[in-house]
Design an enzyme around this catalytic site. Structure first.
Site, mmCIF file in Angstrom:
data_model
loop_
_atom_site.group_PDB
_atom_site.id
_atom_site.type_symbol
_atom_site.label_atom_id
_atom_site.label_comp_id
_atom_site.label_asym_id
_atom_site.label_seq_id
_atom_site.Cartn_x
_atom_site.Cartn_y
_atom_site.Cartn_z
ATOM 1 C CG ASP A 87 69.972 62.694 49.791
ATOM 2 O OD1 ASP A 87 70.436 61.536 49.790
ATOM 3 O OD2 ASP A 87 70.660 63.704 49.594
ATOM 4 C CG MET A 123 70.178 70.824 49.220
ATOM 5 S SD MET A 123 70.969 72.385 49.052
ATOM 6 C CE MET A 123 70.044 73.086 47.668
ATOM 7 N N PRO A 124 66.491 69.047 47.672
ATOM 8 C CG PRO A 124 64.808 68.875 46.056
ATOM 9 C CD PRO A 124 66.211 69.306 46.253
ATOM 10 C CB THR A 125 65.897 66.060 52.222
ATOM 11 O OG1 THR A 125 67.188 66.562 51.864
ATOM 12 C CG2 THR A 125 66.077 64.750 52.976
ATOM 13 C CD GLU A 157 63.914 68.273 56.149
ATOM 14 O OE1 GLU A 157 64.041 68.665 57.313
ATOM 15 O OE2 GLU A 157 64.590 67.324 55.665
#
Lengths: 62, 62, 62, 62, 62, 62
Positions: free
Chosen positions: C40, C1-3, B7
């Site tokens: 994350d 922020m990429p997950t 994501e």
């Protein structure tokens, strides 16, 4: 660090998303602890033709 | 067979996705074993109004 | 922020997970930008009876 | 209450989604029990540039 | 290539999972096309204390 | 119909999950509308060796 994924039918306003993000973050910190900055919330707007309940697409309901 | 879901905030180029897919596949095979063909990577481009950190939508950050 | 969510067959060692986390984070920052701290990675160890390919559970393969 | 998430390459028709929702619900109730109304199915249409197998985006395959 | 994630309450037998995997794969190929080998199904057994409907955990229902 | 997936580090009590389910459902209905019964919440307890931030597994942090 808790991460929330919210799937909702498309059509909600940015203001609803804004309030939802604020409230879920508040509730999360209150109950689970941790810093607000560690809470991530990701929203998915689902099209009505992409969600079925009881075997029926929501786009097929009148 | 490992499956990766990524994501990321919307706006990345196809070239970035292409390189990311190559590199994650390479790293996955190197560390976990298995054939490259068994590695699947699915990317979700998330709109800034659909991701909140610390209770604040990213579309509301200046 | 990429997950990143990684689904893999159960049985990998902590050392493999450690290296995978390091490498995916490194690759992510290199290609997508951003700080390492914003990456994350969540791993799901999937039991062989909970993954099927071609209609056959992996626990049923010899 | 079982919840199904289906990720498929974009381009399927509403009629295909309709039939898939019907059939998965039927099969789910038959095998797992429960009422049809308790079965939710969510479909994600994945763009070819957002899915890679073997390190190669599907949009790069001829 | 379609990938199915199934979340169900824990307690289902391996035989139920086996039949579900077979049937979903069959239905998927029939409706969406593609080869059976390209269909992946991942099952998550959810504990009753980890699923709530209507604000109430299923482990709290009698 | 909104569906919430919550990923949190393992170790939370059932009482925390109970309160979280109640509060998220309340907040969801208040902001998005709909009946409480249409809100599903699924919790995933993530092991510390299965979550990394900044390239480092949480089980490796002191």
């Amino acid at each position: 660090m808790p991460t929330y994924h919210v799937e909702m039918m498309e059509g909600r306003t940015v203001e609803q998303k804004r309030r939802l993000a604020e409230e879920i973050t508040r509730v999360s910190v209150e109950i689970l602890g941790g810093a607000p900055e560690s809470v991530d919330i990701l929203i998915t707007d689902v099209k009505r033709e992409n969600w079925a309940t009881g075997g029926k697409l929501w786009s097929d309901r009148s």
